[in-house]
Design a protein around this motif. Structure first.
Motif, PDB file in Angstrom:
ATOM      1  N   PRO A 146       0.864  -1.190  -0.051  1.00 41.44           N
ATOM      2  CA  PRO A 146       0.211   0.053  -0.007  1.00 41.44           C
ATOM      3  C   PRO A 146       0.934   1.332  -0.167  1.00 41.44           C
ATOM      4  O   PRO A 146       2.080   1.338   0.670  1.00 41.44           O
ATOM      5  CB  PRO A 146      -0.856   0.037   1.242  1.00 41.44           C
ATOM      6  N   VAL A 147       0.225   2.364  -0.667  1.00 47.15           N
ATOM      7  CA  VAL A 147       1.071   3.551  -0.581  1.00 47.15           C
ATOM      8  C   VAL A 147       0.877   4.442   0.603  1.00 47.15           C
ATOM      9  O   VAL A 147      -0.304   4.620   1.089  1.00 47.15           O
ATOM     10  CB  VAL A 147       0.560   4.366  -1.943  1.00 47.15           C
ATOM     11  N   MET A 148       2.013   4.640   1.328  1.00 45.63           N
ATOM     12  CA  MET A 148       1.618   5.371   2.486  1.00 45.63           C
ATOM     13  C   MET A 148       1.944   7.069   2.371  1.00 45.63           C
ATOM     14  O   MET A 148       3.176   7.420   1.763  1.00 45.63           O
ATOM     15  CB  MET A 148       2.921   4.977   3.553  1.00 45.63           C
ATOM     16  N   PRO A 149       0.960   7.762   2.411  1.00 44.10           N
ATOM     17  CA  PRO A 149       1.303   9.300   2.189  1.00 44.10           C
ATOM     18  C   PRO A 149       2.167   9.894   3.486  1.00 44.10           C
ATOM     19  O   PRO A 149       2.152   9.399   4.444  1.00 44.10           O
ATOM     20  CB  PRO A 149      -0.114   9.881   2.216  1.00 44.10           C
ATOM     21  N   VAL A 150       3.054  10.857   3.070  1.00 39.93           N
ATOM     22  CA  VAL A 150       4.022  11.593   3.762  1.00 39.93           C
ATOM     23  C   VAL A 150       3.076  12.900   4.690  1.00 39.93           C
ATOM     24  O   VAL A 150       2.301  13.502   3.681  1.00 39.93           O
ATOM     25  CB  VAL A 150       4.941  12.218   2.913  1.00 39.93           C
ATOM     26  N   SER A 151       3.027  12.631   5.777  1.00 36.56           N
ATOM     27  CA  SER A 151       2.412  13.936   6.555  1.00 36.56           C
ATOM     28  C   SER A 151       2.964  15.250   6.171  1.00 36.56           C
ATOM     29  O   SER A 151       1.926  16.167   5.938  1.00 36.56           O
ATOM     30  CB  SER A 151       2.484  13.518   7.991  1.00 36.56           C
ATOM     31  N   LYS A 152       4.133  15.463   6.150  1.00 39.98           N
ATOM     32  CA  LYS A 152       4.718  16.607   6.087  1.00 39.98           C
ATOM     33  C   LYS A 152       5.594  16.518   4.874  1.00 39.98           C
ATOM     34  O   LYS A 152       6.622  15.962   4.955  1.00 39.98           O
ATOM     35  CB  LYS A 152       5.152  17.471   7.130  1.00 39.98           C
ATOM     36  N   PRO A 153       5.457  17.334   3.628  1.00 43.95           N
ATOM     37  CA  PRO A 153       6.388  17.321   2.532  1.00 43.95           C
ATOM     38  C   PRO A 153       7.899  17.506   3.010  1.00 43.95           C
ATOM     39  O   PRO A 153       8.919  16.865   2.363  1.00 43.95           O
ATOM     40  CB  PRO A 153       5.952  18.495   1.417  1.00 43.95           C
TER      41      PRO A 153
END
Length: 167
Positions: A142-149
């Protein structure tokens, strides 16, 4: 910087043999450049005067279609270089063995290619191991989104600097 160029054109035609040859190349290039290590700069603070003079030289480059290049400074002699061979025309991808040959005279298809062609014909253009896109994406993590760029960038730069300190 001033530059002068001389180009050459050669064309030849033989009507009897139905042959023609045409070539064009940049033969001679003469350019004026500042000469290294030959400059004069004077400054008089009391009179508030400055004087600057830069020496110039004429660089000469001569090319030929026989892949020979001559370079140097005008009046000091030229150095000759043999350039590496370069194909002008692209490599032929397909060249028929005999243009006017009949079907019986032509060579047959190689055996590995015959087997491959037979397999393609038997399958009718269908792939045996074909999978749908949804099945392929199910197998991926699964793709894990980054919380802060910026968080990922900071952690990478910190670890890089620590690695540099460790040597």
């Amino acid at each position: 910087m001033a530059t002068s160029e001389l180009s050459c054109q050669v064309s030849e035609e033989d009507c009897e043999r139905r042959e023609a040859f045409w070539a064009e190349w940049k033969d001679l290039t003469l350019s004026t450049r500042p000469e290294e290590g030959c400059s004069l700069h004077e400054e008089d603070a009391w009179r508030r005067e400055t004087y600057h003079q830069q020496g110039q030289c004429q660089a000469l480059v001569q090319r030929s279609p026989w892949l020979v290049m001559r370079m140097g400074i005008l009046g000091r002699g030229l150095q000759e270089y043999q350039l590496p061979y370069q194909r002008v025309l692209p490599l032929p991808i397909f060249t028929p063995a005999k243009m006017g040959a009949t079907k019986e005279e032509r060579e047959g298809t190689p055996v590995p290619l015959q087997d491959l062609l037979a397999l393609e014909t038997a399958l009718g253009g269908q792939c045996v191991d074909r999978q749908e896109v949804a099945e392929i994406t199910k197998q991926l993590p699964p793709v894990m989104p980054v919380s802060k760029p910026g968080a990922l960038r900071r952690s990478l730069s910190r670890s890089m600097s620590q690695e540099a300190q460790r040597g």
